[in-house]
Design an enzyme around this catalytic site. Structure first.
Site, PDB file in Angstrom:
ATOM      1  CE  LYS A  53      -3.864  -2.435   1.987  1.00 26.50           C
ATOM      2  NZ  LYS A  53      -4.485  -3.014   3.169  1.00 26.50           N
ATOM      3  CD  GLN A  97      -3.639  -4.659   6.252  1.00 27.45           C
ATOM      4  OE1 GLN A  97      -3.463  -3.691   5.526  1.00 27.45           O
ATOM      5  NE2 GLN A  97      -4.324  -5.731   5.865  1.00 27.45           N
ATOM      6  CG  ASP A 120     -10.129  -0.512   4.399  1.00 27.03           C
ATOM      7  OD1 ASP A 120      -9.917  -0.787   3.199  1.00 27.03           O
ATOM      8  OD2 ASP A 120      -9.427  -0.910   5.339  1.00 27.03           O
TER       9      ASP A 120
END
Ligand code: NAP
Length: 279
Positions: A53, A97, A120
């Site tokens: 990422k 994460q 997200d």
């Protein structure tokens, strides 16, 4: 033989578009879109995802920060970091994460992220907006699938779309996006009766189960479009999907490979969401 839906190629095209838009954004605003990625603990798969990422951010000209916290981080410490990132003007997107170590409450952390920085799209505010079709951010993997379909000229409108899997991050939002695109959607799961028969009705079959080679030729209608979201590690360490590619590819009209299908799109959609957040 099926047309191969090349996620690497489509992802590269979208990233180059994002890079161009980022240049324009930086010129007019004087700062870059910024993404903060938070990782707690030593999970090796998560560490790879986080590195990828950060590298993707660099590639398109974003500012990025990785906050790698030790396994023994407390809920209070993690919450405090999220609060700081929420208030930080350089940061437009925050991604924690998952999975977190067992002693940490994922829901509490996800609820704490400012919905305007929730790239997200896991916060209930954004989930609700997806439900009513009025969204700013789409969850990255289902959004990646929609982009693959769109850029391959496959329109779900009026088609029978079957999604196997009903997780909050893939199956459920996937079904909602196909519905918004006017597909007739069926969602299957582990309690579905005669799964193969339901799947054989699909013009578009999206598989997100997490079981290697689960979908064979007996579950696919000739000419169907098959999208394999699964990412499973074989004993030899190789990545494989939920679809038995060698069986299904000869009868499908289009299919995504694993690796090189949905996988590369997920981070690309994260970049897109971060740019949207900055804008
Ligand atoms: P998950 O939370 O474990 O959900 C799996 C779903 O599959 C559940 O809804 C489950 O049904 C269903 N299922 C399991 N066994 C089944 C069976 N025998 N028949 C029918 N349905 C069955 O997994 P997930 O997070 O959605 O991920 C699914 C897969 O996608 C995994 O391989 C994951 O690694 C992959 N993935 C890939 C990406 C990417 O970027 N390419 C991103 C996210 C996930 P129940 O609800 O009834 O238990």
């Amino acid at each position: 033989m099926a047309k191969l839906i090349d996620g690497k190629l489509i992802s590269a095209q979208i990233r180059s578009e994002i890079k161009e838009e980022t240049n324009v954004f930086i010129k007019s605003h004087g700062y870059a879109p910024g993404l903060a990625v938070v990782i707690v603990g030593e999970n090796p798969a998560s560490q790879v995802y986080v590195r990828n990422k950060a590298r993707a951010c660099e590639e398109v000209g974003f500012y990025s920060e990785v906050h790698a916290l030790p396994t023994e981080t407390t809920q209070e410490e993690l919450n405090a970091l999220v609060d700081r990132l929420n208030a930080d003007d350089k940061i437009h997107g925050i991604l924690v994460q998952l999975p977190l170590p067992k002693h940490l409450d994922e829901t509490e952390v996800l609820l704490r992220i400012d919905p305007n920085k929730d790239v997200d799209a896991f916060h209930p505010y954004n989930v609700g907006n997806i439900m009513i079709g009025n969204y700013k951010f789409l969850p990255c993997t289902p959004a990646g699938v929609m982009a693959l379909l769109e850029r391959s000229g496959i329109d779900p409108a009026g088609k029978n779309c079957v999604v196997i899997g009903r997780s909050n991050i893939v199956g459920k939002p996937m079904a909602m996006l196909l519905l918004h695109a006017n597909g007739t959607v069926t969602v299957c799961h582990s309690k579905t009766k005669d799964l193969a028969a339901v799947c054989r009705e699909a013009d578009i079959l999206v598989v997100a189960i997490g079981r290697a080679d689960f979908v064979g030729a007996d579950m696919v209608k000739p000419g169907a479009v098959v999208i394999d979201v699964g990412m499973n590690r074989r004993a030899d360490g190789k990545l494989t999907g939920d679809v038995n590619f060698s069986e299904v590819e000869p009868i499908a009209s289009a299919i995504t490979p694993v690796p090189g299908g949905v996988g590369p799109m997920t981070i690309t959609m994260l970049l897109k969401n971060t740019l949207t957040a900055a804008k």
